[in-house]
Scaffold this motif. Structure first.
Motif: not given
Length: 297
Positions: A16, A21, A43, A47, A52
């Motif tokens: 994150n 990212r 997330a 993303a 995740y």
């Protein structure tokens, strides 16, 4: 686009974060299966992840450990203290032959820790020498390959395919170079800002009097002070060669003071000659770059 068979499954720790990212997005676009791990329960919006997992890299859950165990690459996009604290839990979970990648600004401490903990995993340190908003195209990336293998070579080729210029160094070479390139530069900018504050300078009142060199310095200072302070603190605090760089910077200011106080114009010419010598054969190229930048500001 299909990913290299050596780099199919990638876990991004700190997915994150800004660089997390960015890296996840590039990997996802290249066909890699990217699992993001971060503390948040979800997330960030949009993303680019195949999966995740909410979790703490320093104390990974069974779900995080399972992701780590099948990963071809584990990419730790974490602050230095978190990255170092995570090694005791992350490294034992990696499969033999996996590649562990960090994005720290300082390489020596982590490289030594990883080398002593696992002799059957590859290790690569990447230091993108730019902010995540800039992107990799045309930018410099320092790489530290403490234990190189086929996945390392594939990862370096991948970063170059993103348009970056990659230079491979040893951990000590990296940290010595960054003492001059990052520590001294940032310390000079912070000292410049502190001097403006001490002089009572206010940009809004005097902007119409500023010169191109001054505006460039203000722009660089503004980028620093509006960025993440922890990143700049890590560079100043953790680089083992930082004290030497700051002493050299202080020595330079004291030379300016002493030469001007003595009224010695020949010594001034000698000081500028030393500066030109530091630029070496690149002096004219950087002078041309400066002229181009002056026209833009």
């Amino acid at each position: 686009m299909s990913a290299s068979p050596l780099l199919v499954d990638v876990v991004v720790l700190g997915a994150n974060g800004a660089f997390g990212r960015t890296l996840a997005g590039l990997l996802h676009a290249g066909g890699h299966r990217v699992t993001g791990v971060d503390l948040a329960p979800a997330a960030v919006e949009q993303a680019p992840l195949a999966r995740y997992v909410a979790g703490d890299a320093t104390s990974p859950s069974a779900q995080v450990r399972e992701s780590l165990s099948r990963a071809d690459v584990v990419l730790a996009s974490l602050h230095e203290d978190v990255a170092l604290a995570s090694l005791g839990a992350v490294l034992p979970a990696l499969k033999p032959g996996a590649l562990f990648v960090d994005t720290l600004s300082i390489k020596s401490p982590l490289a030594a820790r990883v080398a002593s903990a696992r002799d059957d995993v590859e290790q690569l340190g990447l230091n993108p020498l730019f902010g995540p908003s800039v992107g990799f195209t045309g930018q410099n990336v320092a790489a530290v390959s403490a234990r190189r293998g086929p996945r390392t070579d594939a990862m370096l080729a991948l970063v170059e395919s993103w348009g970056a210029r990659v230079t491979v160094l040893s951990p000590e070479e990296h940290d010595r170079a960054m003492a001059a390139i990052q520590v001294a530069t940032h310390a000079a900018l912070v000292s410049f800002g502190a001097a403006l504050h001490g002089l009572g300078f206010r940009v809004e009142a005097l902007r119409q009097l500023t010169t191109p060199p001054h505006r460039l310095m203000l722009a660089a200072l503004a980028r620093l002070v509006t960025g993440n302070p922890e990143v700049y603190w890590e560079i100043q605090h953790s680089n083992p060669f930082a004290p030497e760089a700051r002493r050299a910077l202080q020595d330079g200011v004291e030379r300016v003071r002493d030469v001007t106080a003595a009224g010695d114009v020949e010594a001034w010419r000698g000081l500028l000659g030393d500066c030109r010598q530091a630029l070496g054969s690149e002096a004219e190229a950087f002078a041309a770059l400066c002229a181009e930048l002056f026209r833009r500001v």
